[in-house]
Design a protein around this motif. Structure first.
Motif, PDB file in Angstrom:
ATOM      1  N   VAL A   1     -18.018   3.890   8.780  1.00 57.87           N
ATOM      2  CA  VAL A   1     -18.580   5.070   8.110  1.00 57.87           C
ATOM      3  C   VAL A   1     -19.202   5.973   9.166  1.00 57.87           C
ATOM      4  N   GLY A   2     -19.098   7.282   8.982  1.00 59.93           N
ATOM      5  CA  GLY A   2     -19.797   8.208   9.879  1.00 59.93           C
ATOM      6  C   GLY A   2     -18.876   9.252  10.469  1.00 59.93           C
ATOM      7  N   ALA A   3     -18.797   9.298  11.801  1.00 61.99           N
ATOM      8  CA  ALA A   3     -18.006  10.305  12.495  1.00 61.99           C
ATOM      9  C   ALA A   3     -16.534  10.212  12.105  1.00 61.99           C
ATOM     10  N   GLU A   4     -15.824  11.318  12.280  1.00 66.91           N
ATOM     11  CA  GLU A   4     -14.387  11.341  11.980  1.00 66.91           C
ATOM     12  C   GLU A   4     -13.643  10.655  13.120  1.00 66.91           C
ATOM     13  N   VAL A   5     -13.106   9.478  12.828  1.00 71.86           N
ATOM     14  CA  VAL A   5     -12.423   8.677  13.846  1.00 71.86           C
ATOM     15  C   VAL A   5     -11.134   8.111  13.258  1.00 71.86           C
ATOM     16  N   ASP A   6     -10.219   7.726  14.151  1.00 74.50           N
ATOM     17  CA  ASP A   6      -9.052   6.959  13.747  1.00 74.50           C
ATOM     18  C   ASP A   6      -9.388   5.480  13.836  1.00 74.50           C
ATOM     19  N   VAL A   7      -8.990   4.727  12.824  1.00 75.58           N
ATOM     20  CA  VAL A   7      -9.218   3.285  12.795  1.00 75.58           C
ATOM     21  C   VAL A   7      -7.865   2.589  12.672  1.00 75.58           C
ATOM     22  N   ARG A   8      -7.665   1.567  13.485  1.00 72.85           N
ATOM     23  CA  ARG A   8      -6.442   0.778  13.406  1.00 72.85           C
ATOM     24  C   ARG A   8      -6.802  -0.706  13.388  1.00 72.85           C
ATOM     25  N   VAL A   9      -6.126  -1.425  12.515  1.00 72.47           N
ATOM     26  CA  VAL A   9      -6.243  -2.876  12.437  1.00 72.47           C
ATOM     27  C   VAL A   9      -4.914  -3.442  12.897  1.00 72.47           C
ATOM     28  N   GLY A  10      -4.889  -3.957  14.122  1.00 74.49           N
ATOM     29  CA  GLY A  10      -3.606  -4.340  14.698  1.00 74.49           C
ATOM     30  C   GLY A  10      -2.746  -3.104  14.870  1.00 74.49           C
ATOM     31  N   ASP A  11      -1.541  -3.131  14.285  1.00 75.55           N
ATOM     32  CA  ASP A  11      -0.620  -1.997  14.399  1.00 75.55           C
ATOM     33  C   ASP A  11      -0.682  -1.035  13.224  1.00 75.55           C
ATOM     34  N   ARG A  12      -1.540  -1.307  12.266  1.00 79.43           N
ATOM     35  CA  ARG A  12      -1.565  -0.455  11.070  1.00 79.43           C
ATOM     36  C   ARG A  12      -2.835   0.392  11.019  1.00 79.43           C
ATOM     37  N   PRO A  13      -2.754   1.601  10.475  1.00 77.75           N
ATOM     38  CA  PRO A  13      -3.947   2.441  10.347  1.00 77.75           C
ATOM     39  C   PRO A  13      -4.856   1.928   9.235  1.00 77.75           C
ATOM     40  N   GLY A  14      -6.145   2.195   9.405  1.00 75.41           N
ATOM     41  CA  GLY A  14      -7.119   1.848   8.377  1.00 75.41           C
ATOM     42  C   GLY A  14      -7.899   3.073   7.957  1.00 75.41           C
ATOM     43  N   ASP A  15      -8.365   3.073   6.726  1.00 69.25           N
ATOM     44  CA  ASP A  15      -9.095   4.226   6.192  1.00 69.25           C
ATOM     45  C   ASP A  15     -10.594   4.056   6.394  1.00 69.25           C
ATOM     46  N   PRO A  16     -11.240   4.966   7.121  1.00 72.25           N
ATOM     47  CA  PRO A  16     -12.704   4.943   7.154  1.00 72.25           C
ATOM     48  C   PRO A  16     -13.259   5.128   5.740  1.00 72.25           C
ATOM     49  N   GLY A  17     -14.418   4.540   5.494  1.00 72.28           N
ATOM     50  CA  GLY A  17     -15.046   4.672   4.184  1.00 72.28           C
ATOM     51  C   GLY A  17     -14.513   3.724   3.146  1.00 72.28           C
ATOM     52  N   ARG A  18     -13.662   2.771   3.541  1.00 76.91           N
ATOM     53  CA  ARG A  18     -13.124   1.770   2.624  1.00 76.91           C
ATOM     54  C   ARG A  18     -13.206   0.395   3.273  1.00 76.91           C
ATOM     55  N   PRO A  19     -13.311  -0.669   2.464  1.00 76.34           N
ATOM     56  CA  PRO A  19     -13.250  -2.013   3.043  1.00 76.34           C
ATOM     57  C   PRO A  19     -11.865  -2.266   3.639  1.00 76.34           C
ATOM     58  N   LEU A  20     -11.835  -2.864   4.828  1.00 77.76           N
ATOM     59  CA  LEU A  20     -10.587  -3.141   5.529  1.00 77.76           C
ATOM     60  C   LEU A  20     -10.504  -4.632   5.828  1.00 77.76           C
ATOM     61  N   ALA A  21      -9.419  -5.259   5.427  1.00 76.65           N
ATOM     62  CA  ALA A  21      -9.208  -6.673   5.745  1.00 76.65           C
ATOM     63  C   ALA A  21      -8.660  -6.788   7.164  1.00 76.65           C
ATOM     64  N   VAL A  22      -9.295  -7.629   7.964  1.00 74.88           N
ATOM     65  CA  VAL A  22      -8.900  -7.824   9.356  1.00 74.88           C
ATOM     66  C   VAL A  22      -8.464  -9.282   9.531  1.00 74.88           C
TER      67      VAL A  22
ATOM     68  N   THR B   1     -17.532  13.252   5.025  1.00 78.52           N
ATOM     69  CA  THR B   1     -18.802  13.530   5.689  1.00 78.52           C
ATOM     70  C   THR B   1     -18.799  14.958   6.225  1.00 78.52           C
ATOM     71  N   ALA B   2     -19.940  15.636   6.102  1.00 79.94           N
ATOM     72  CA  ALA B   2     -20.067  16.992   6.638  1.00 79.94           C
ATOM     73  C   ALA B   2     -20.507  16.915   8.099  1.00 79.94           C
ATOM     74  N   TYR B   3     -19.912  17.761   8.924  1.00 81.40           N
ATOM     75  CA  TYR B   3     -20.269  17.831  10.342  1.00 81.40           C
ATOM     76  C   TYR B   3     -20.582  19.287  10.686  1.00 81.40           C
TER      77      TYR B   3
END
Length: 284
Positions: free
Chosen positions: A75-96, A167-169
């Motif tokens: 949560v927070g800054a606008e970032v790219d999230v990846r779990v292994g080779d797949r993208p993940g959505d910020p602001g949501r639970p991600l299974a790792v 999130t507003a920046y």
């Protein structure tokens, strides 16, 4: 016990919870997440109690590996999230999955993000908190490549999420600031400048304080001030006349006069260098 292995720590990644608010009378700073609500949200997403310790990741991102399967949220800054080779959505639970690499990229907008993991970061608490204080040296040191962090036992299921709120920046912050205990050490020009001109967040800012650059604030009283207590949000004015807003890792005492106190410093958690800051009084 499950662990997080730090592959790349980035510019500054620290363990943070909601800090040490009950120890100020003993001279212990508060510390804790610069945006407590962001950490609370991340914890709710993975099923943790809100005060659970997570990671605060500044600007450049980091790479982590979970030794056992777990659930995380960013949560927070606008970032790219990846779990292994797949993208993940910020602001949501991600299974790792166990052994998978979690990559949190550099912040495109904003400055900091908060990572919660189900079970929480289970480092030993110091004075009732697991938070890193970068000034006082309390809590665990800022993370380095190769560190391993213990993860606690999950206590609840991840939260269902239907909609994520962006999130507003803002490029310009408007901060409510009340006159401080030493405002009478400054002349009318200084007060006019404080409330009437724009300042810019300096690259020298950190968790201790947001340093601002702009019109200097001239003093009416010369000489030195004996050290006295300072609080979160205090606007201290060093000898160069450039205001400094104290943040979570602020010292408990200071020797420069405090011209004002900001009601809520949370917006500064995402203020990148160059962000415009304007002060206004509580009557607005």
């Amino acid at each position: 016990m499950s662990e997080i292995e730090v592959l790349t720590a980035g510019a500054l990644t620290t363990v943070q919870d909601l800090g040490r608010p009950g120890w100020a009378h003993l001279g212990v700073p508060r510390s804790g997440a610069l945006d407590p609500d962001a950490l609370r949200l991340a914890n709710r997403l993975v099923g943790n109690p809100e005060p659970t310790a997570g990671l605060e990741i500044t600007m450049t991102g980091c790479e982590l590996r979970l030794t056992r399967a777990g659930t995380v949220a960013v949560v927070g800054a606008e970032v790219d999230v990846r779990v292994g080779d797949r993208p993940g959505d910020p602001g949501r639970p991600l299974a790792v999955p166990a052994g998978a690499v979690l990559r949190i990229g550099p912040a495109r907008r904003g400055l900091r993000c908060w990572l919660a993991v189900a079970g929480g970061i289970a480092v030993e608490p110091v004075l009732g908190s697991r938070a890193t204080d970068t000034l006082a040296g309390l809590g665990p040191a800022p993370l380095r490549d190769g560190d391993r962090l213990p993860v606690g036992v999950p206590v609840g299921p991840p939260a269902p999420v239907d909609v994520t709120v962006p999130t507003a920046y803002p490029q310009e912050l408007h901060l409510t600031a009340r006159l401080g205990p030493r405002h009478d050490w400054f002349d009318a020009v200084a007060l006019d400048r404080l409330y009437g001109t724009a300042y810019t967040v300096s690259p020298l800012s950190n968790r201790v304080g947001a340093r601002l650059t702009g019109a200097p604030l001239p003093r009416a009283v010369p000489g030195e001030l004996p050290s006295e207590g300072v609080v979160l949000g205090a606007v201290q004015v060093p000898a160069d006349g450039q205001p400094l807003i104290f943040l979570a890792d602020h010292p408990t005492t200071g020797g420069y006069p405090v011209i004002a106190v900001v009601d809520d410093v949370t917006p500064l958690a995402q203020a990148r260098p160059g962000t415009t800051v304007r002060f206004h009084g509580p009557q607005r």
